[in-house]
Design a protein around this motif. Structure first.
Motif, PDB file in Angstrom:
ATOM      1  N   ALA A 200       0.803  -1.344   0.099  1.00 20.75           N
ATOM      2  CA  ALA A 200       0.005  -0.013   0.054  1.00 20.75           C
ATOM      3  C   ALA A 200       1.029   1.027   0.049  1.00 20.75           C
ATOM      4  O   ALA A 200       0.668   2.230  -0.717  1.00 20.75           O
ATOM      5  CB  ALA A 200      -1.104   0.145   1.262  1.00 20.75           C
ATOM      6  N   HIS A 201       1.750   1.238   0.904  1.00 18.66           N
ATOM      7  CA  HIS A 201       2.832   2.522   0.760  1.00 18.66           C
ATOM      8  C   HIS A 201       3.410   2.649  -0.376  1.00 18.66           C
ATOM      9  O   HIS A 201       3.567   3.880  -0.992  1.00 18.66           O
ATOM     10  CB  HIS A 201       3.546   2.389   2.146  1.00 18.66           C
ATOM     11  CG  HIS A 201       3.233   2.348   3.359  1.00 18.66           C
ATOM     12  ND1 HIS A 201       3.688   1.718   4.681  1.00 18.66           N
ATOM     13  CD2 HIS A 201       2.009   2.734   3.869  1.00 18.66           C
ATOM     14  CE1 HIS A 201       2.805   2.047   5.653  1.00 18.66           C
ATOM     15  NE2 HIS A 201       1.922   2.585   5.209  1.00 18.66           N
TER      16      HIS A 201
ATOM     17  N   GLN B 272       4.419   6.035  -5.241  1.00 17.20           N
ATOM     18  CA  GLN B 272       4.551   6.179  -6.449  1.00 17.20           C
ATOM     19  C   GLN B 272       3.629   7.030  -7.311  1.00 17.20           C
ATOM     20  O   GLN B 272       3.902   7.952  -8.003  1.00 17.20           O
ATOM     21  CB  GLN B 272       4.809   4.667  -7.202  1.00 17.20           C
ATOM     22  CG  GLN B 272       5.275   4.944  -8.738  1.00 17.20           C
ATOM     23  CD  GLN B 272       6.558   5.752  -8.751  1.00 17.20           C
ATOM     24  OE1 GLN B 272       7.494   5.521  -8.033  1.00 17.20           O
ATOM     25  NE2 GLN B 272       6.800   6.324  -9.879  1.00 17.20           N
ATOM     26  N   ALA B 273       2.242   6.890  -7.039  1.00 14.67           N
ATOM     27  CA  ALA B 273       1.374   7.716  -7.426  1.00 14.67           C
ATOM     28  C   ALA B 273       1.494   9.201  -7.044  1.00 14.67           C
ATOM     29  O   ALA B 273       1.315  10.151  -7.839  1.00 14.67           O
ATOM     30  CB  ALA B 273       0.027   7.382  -6.991  1.00 14.67           C
ATOM     31  N   ILE B 274       1.797   9.609  -5.862  1.00 15.21           N
ATOM     32  CA  ILE B 274       1.966  10.859  -5.360  1.00 15.21           C
ATOM     33  C   ILE B 274       3.379  11.474  -6.024  1.00 15.21           C
ATOM     34  O   ILE B 274       3.456  12.397  -6.579  1.00 15.21           O
ATOM     35  CB  ILE B 274       2.335  10.773  -3.681  1.00 15.21           C
ATOM     36  CG1 ILE B 274       1.054  10.306  -2.988  1.00 15.21           C
ATOM     37  CG2 ILE B 274       2.714  12.185  -3.311  1.00 15.21           C
ATOM     38  CD1 ILE B 274       1.285  10.270  -1.686  1.00 15.21           C
ATOM     39  N   LEU B 275       4.374  10.582  -6.369  1.00 10.87           N
ATOM     40  CA  LEU B 275       5.570  11.105  -6.762  1.00 10.87           C
ATOM     41  C   LEU B 275       5.401  11.375  -8.163  1.00 10.87           C
ATOM     42  O   LEU B 275       5.805  12.667  -8.724  1.00 10.87           O
ATOM     43  CB  LEU B 275       6.752   9.912  -6.765  1.00 10.87           C
ATOM     44  CG  LEU B 275       7.278   9.704  -5.540  1.00 10.87           C
ATOM     45  CD1 LEU B 275       8.216   8.519  -5.490  1.00 10.87           C
ATOM     46  CD2 LEU B 275       8.426  10.825  -5.189  1.00 10.87           C
ATOM     47  N   GLU B 276       4.555  10.669  -8.843  1.00 11.54           N
ATOM     48  CA  GLU B 276       4.269  11.084 -10.254  1.00 11.54           C
ATOM     49  C   GLU B 276       3.277  12.337 -10.497  1.00 11.54           C
ATOM     50  O   GLU B 276       3.546  13.199 -11.397  1.00 11.54           O
ATOM     51  CB  GLU B 276       3.623   9.779 -11.049  1.00 11.54           C
ATOM     52  CG  GLU B 276       4.381   8.799 -11.195  1.00 11.54           C
ATOM     53  CD  GLU B 276       3.839   7.571 -11.680  1.00 11.54           C
ATOM     54  OE1 GLU B 276       2.494   7.551 -11.927  1.00 11.54           O
ATOM     55  OE2 GLU B 276       4.412   6.334 -11.748  1.00 11.54           O
TER      56      GLU B 276
ATOM     57  N   GLN C 177       5.342   4.989   5.880  1.00  9.91           N
ATOM     58  CA  GLN C 177       5.411   5.179   4.510  1.00  9.91           C
ATOM     59  C   GLN C 177       6.320   5.927   4.117  1.00  9.91           C
ATOM     60  O   GLN C 177       6.584   6.114   2.921  1.00  9.91           O
ATOM     61  CB  GLN C 177       3.964   5.553   4.214  1.00  9.91           C
ATOM     62  CG  GLN C 177       3.509   5.990   2.799  1.00  9.91           C
ATOM     63  CD  GLN C 177       2.270   6.252   2.567  1.00  9.91           C
ATOM     64  OE1 GLN C 177       1.380   5.876   3.421  1.00  9.91           O
ATOM     65  NE2 GLN C 177       1.975   6.590   1.363  1.00  9.91           N
ATOM     66  N   TRP C 178       6.844   7.074   4.853  1.00 18.57           N
ATOM     67  CA  TRP C 178       7.597   8.396   4.587  1.00 18.57           C
ATOM     68  C   TRP C 178       8.985   8.214   4.223  1.00 18.57           C
ATOM     69  O   TRP C 178       9.599   8.868   3.239  1.00 18.57           O
ATOM     70  CB  TRP C 178       7.045   9.588   5.265  1.00 18.57           C
ATOM     71  CG  TRP C 178       5.732   9.851   5.232  1.00 18.57           C
ATOM     72  CD1 TRP C 178       4.645   9.543   6.092  1.00 18.57           C
ATOM     73  CD2 TRP C 178       4.838   9.940   4.075  1.00 18.57           C
ATOM     74  NE1 TRP C 178       3.477   9.655   5.694  1.00 18.57           N
ATOM     75  CE2 TRP C 178       3.342   9.694   4.361  1.00 18.57           C
ATOM     76  CE3 TRP C 178       5.133   9.890   2.535  1.00 18.57           C
ATOM     77  CZ2 TRP C 178       2.219   9.935   3.563  1.00 18.57           C
ATOM     78  CZ3 TRP C 178       4.061  10.126   1.814  1.00 18.57           C
ATOM     79  CH2 TRP C 178       2.701   9.982   1.945  1.00 18.57           C
TER      80      TRP C 178
ATOM     81  N   PRO D 200      -8.885 -11.538  -3.295  1.00 17.80           N
ATOM     82  CA  PRO D 200      -8.253 -10.103  -3.091  1.00 17.80           C
ATOM     83  C   PRO D 200      -8.519  -9.676  -1.793  1.00 17.80           C
ATOM     84  O   PRO D 200      -9.397  -9.902  -1.185  1.00 17.80           O
ATOM     85  CB  PRO D 200      -9.147  -9.026  -4.064  1.00 17.80           C
ATOM     86  CG  PRO D 200     -10.014  -9.992  -5.282  1.00 17.80           C
ATOM     87  CD  PRO D 200     -10.052 -11.277  -4.250  1.00 17.80           C
ATOM     88  N   LEU D 201      -7.344  -8.999  -1.244  1.00 20.78           N
ATOM     89  CA  LEU D 201      -7.419  -8.547   0.211  1.00 20.78           C
ATOM     90  C   LEU D 201      -7.024  -7.218   0.435  1.00 20.78           C
ATOM     91  O   LEU D 201      -7.748  -6.570   1.427  1.00 20.78           O
ATOM     92  CB  LEU D 201      -6.103  -9.537   0.733  1.00 20.78           C
ATOM     93  CG  LEU D 201      -6.375 -10.938   0.972  1.00 20.78           C
ATOM     94  CD1 LEU D 201      -5.151 -11.455   1.617  1.00 20.78           C
ATOM     95  CD2 LEU D 201      -7.442 -11.328   1.482  1.00 20.78           C
ATOM     96  N   PHE D 202      -6.480  -6.589  -0.341  1.00 18.84           N
ATOM     97  CA  PHE D 202      -6.037  -5.039  -0.449  1.00 18.84           C
ATOM     98  C   PHE D 202      -6.231  -4.409  -1.665  1.00 18.84           C
ATOM     99  O   PHE D 202      -5.764  -4.936  -2.498  1.00 18.84           O
ATOM    100  CB  PHE D 202      -4.784  -4.849   0.181  1.00 18.84           C
ATOM    101  CG  PHE D 202      -4.725  -5.101   1.589  1.00 18.84           C
ATOM    102  CD1 PHE D 202      -4.793  -4.135   2.520  1.00 18.84           C
ATOM    103  CD2 PHE D 202      -4.853  -6.383   2.318  1.00 18.84           C
ATOM    104  CE1 PHE D 202      -4.925  -4.208   4.117  1.00 18.84           C
ATOM    105  CE2 PHE D 202      -4.632  -6.666   3.491  1.00 18.84           C
ATOM    106  CZ  PHE D 202      -4.696  -5.715   4.535  1.00 18.84           C
ATOM    107  N   SER D 203      -6.632  -2.983  -1.859  1.00 23.86           N
ATOM    108  CA  SER D 203      -6.687  -2.250  -2.984  1.00 23.86           C
ATOM    109  C   SER D 203      -6.010  -0.937  -2.745  1.00 23.86           C
ATOM    110  O   SER D 203      -6.034  -0.466  -1.534  1.00 23.86           O
ATOM    111  CB  SER D 203      -7.882  -2.157  -3.549  1.00 23.86           C
ATOM    112  OG  SER D 203      -8.776  -1.121  -2.532  1.00 23.86           O
ATOM    113  N   VAL D 204      -5.170  -0.353  -3.903  1.00 25.91           N
ATOM    114  CA  VAL D 204      -4.876   0.832  -3.925  1.00 25.91           C
ATOM    115  C   VAL D 204      -5.053   1.762  -5.093  1.00 25.91           C
ATOM    116  O   VAL D 204      -5.378   0.948  -6.077  1.00 25.91           O
ATOM    117  CB  VAL D 204      -3.028   0.870  -3.751  1.00 25.91           C
ATOM    118  CG1 VAL D 204      -2.627   2.174  -3.896  1.00 25.91           C
ATOM    119  CG2 VAL D 204      -2.674   0.207  -2.736  1.00 25.91           C
TER     120      VAL D 204
END
Length: 445
Positions: free
Chosen positions: A162-163, A168-172, A192-193, A435-439
């Motif tokens: 998740a992190h 990567q989505a934030i960086l882009e 995460q940071w 499926p267990l987690f989604s991002v």
């Protein structure tokens, strides 16, 4: 009469040497009948016989290989049967069934045994609350909870997936921006940071790096302050301009109070002129699901939309634990956490103390919360619907983000059962077919 029935069943079993779960099922069936009164002495007799049956199994091998094999009901079936009794408000029968399950499950067996043990504890707590009886709290000490959270991050891929994918989505989304502000909901230890800050440093001009400011929310101010010190120290080692501002959100906070914190007030969130805002919600939105529906979650997302962030990242459990029907919610939770426990068993050795602690402290608390109805979760489809209603559109995760997630699994969690799946631009991590987690990543419409 009941004593005779229990005794007869167990003696017959000894003669044909069947599985102990068959005896458990028969005892379960008898004791779940509301017309019977199952005294403490009779229950003692039953559990003593179950214990003797186990000793009999261990001390003697079957010398008749061609005997007829029976297929006794599984612990899963017995748990669902107990949930059905609770759903029908047959609490005396349910309590007798829980007593029998408690006598035959263990936190030290295989994944089937361990998951049955945790759900049996959760059922017992729910029955105590329904009966207004005092019961031991399932909560652990703050140190034990923090330790289990750190272990969870190490021994399972769920948090790191998740992190990493959200980062990567934030960086882009912030590429080329000079002043970056991240509003992070439920920061906790800030695990995460550090990788995010390292990525910023790696792709920046060392002589002129961008400034990073994180507003981290949480319910424990001392934890947030320790997180701030660690992140400040790490950013300084990378020569990055960095600030961290803790924003206290009490655990009982409703969405209206959270909305006040992010939209105004003396200690609320503030966005400076020229800052580019990213909002991060990893395992947070489920905290806004209440018994009266999704009103709080909708209000929160509208408040986030009013801040006009360049990106909003979401990570949630892929499970539906919000049904008002107890037996449906229980069955869904049992399916979800069974897959989680199976993944842990395939990844770690049977003697792993870390695994047992994570199962007992972290997932045990989650299971108790879902069974009690205090904790709720929703699948991606529901969050997608609410994000669109609040004025957001999905941003497909990049091929690089997906390749990073696959590399994480291959290098650190090589068990063959983990699966990555992309659906409508969002990424799902699961165990085998579950499926267990989604991002997912979103931007303003």
């Amino acid at each position: 009469m009941l004593s005779f029935q229990v005794s007869f069943i167990c003696r017959c079993y000894i003669k044909v040497r069947k599985c102990k779960h068959f005896v458990l099922f028969l005892l379960f069936f008898i004791t779940s009948q509301a017309t019977y009164s199952f005294s403490s002495q009779q229950f003692y007799l039953a559990t003593e016989m179950l214990s003797s049956l186990k000793s009999h199994e261990e001390g003697e091998e079957d010398s008749h290989p061609h005997h007829l094999h029976h297929h006794p009901p599984s612990p899963r079936y017995l748990l669902l049967r107990c949930a059905e009794l609770i759903h029908r408000a047959d609490h005396p029968a349910a309590r007798r069934a829980v007593s029998l399950l408690s006598a035959t499950t263990s936190p030290f067996g295989d994944s089937t045994d361990r998951i049955a043990h945790q759900f049996t504890l959760a059922l017992s707590l729910r029955l105590d609350r329904l009966s207004l009886l005092p019961s031991p709290s399932p909560t652990e000490s703050s140190d034990a909870t923090q330790s289990s959270y750190l272990s969870l991050n190490q021994i399972t891929p769920f948090l790191r997936f998740a992190h990493l994918t959200a980062n990567q989505a934030i960086l882009e989304a912030i590429e080329g921006h000079r002043h970056i502000h991240i509003l992070d909901f439920d920061t906790s230890h800030g695990l995460q940071w550090p990788p995010f800050l390292q990525a910023i440093a790696d792709r920046s001009d060392p002589s002129d790096p961008p400034s990073i400011r994180i507003t981290g929310t949480g319910s424990d101010l001392s934890v947030l302050r320790r997180t701030a010190l660690r992140l400040h120290s790490f950013a300084a080692s990378l020569h990055l301009p960095f600030q961290f501002h803790p924003l206290l959100v009490p655990p009982s906070t409703t969405a209206s109070a959270t909305n006040t914190d992010i939209s105004g007030g003396a200690t609320a969130f503030h966005l400076r002129p020229g800052e580019t805002l990213a909002v991060n919600c990893v395992l947070f939105l489920n905290n806004l699901l209440k018994s009266d529906g999704f009103r709080d979650a909708h209000a929160f997302l509208r408040s986030v939309r009013a801040l006009n962030p360049v990106v909003v990242t979401l990570a949630e459990r892929e499970a539906s634990h919000s049904s008002p029907m107890f037996k449906e919610r229980f069955a869904e939770a049992l399916e979800h956490y069974t897959a989680v426990f199976e993944s842990l068993e395939a990844t770690l050795p049977p003697t792993s103390g870390e695994r047992m602690t994570v199962e007992r402290v972290w997932f045990g608390r989650e299971i108790a919360g879902v069974v009690s109805g205090e904790d709720k979760h929703e699948r991606f489809e529901r969050w997608e619907e609410m994000m669109r209603a609040a004025g957001f559109l999905p941003v497909p995760l990049s091929a690089f983000a997906l390749s990073q997630a696959r590399l994480l699994l291959r290098l650190h969690y090589p068990a063959e059962g983990y699966r990555l799946q992309v659906v409508r631009g969002s990424c799902f991590l699961g165990w085998k077919s579950k499926p267990l987690f989604s991002v997912s990543s979103w931007h303003c419409n």
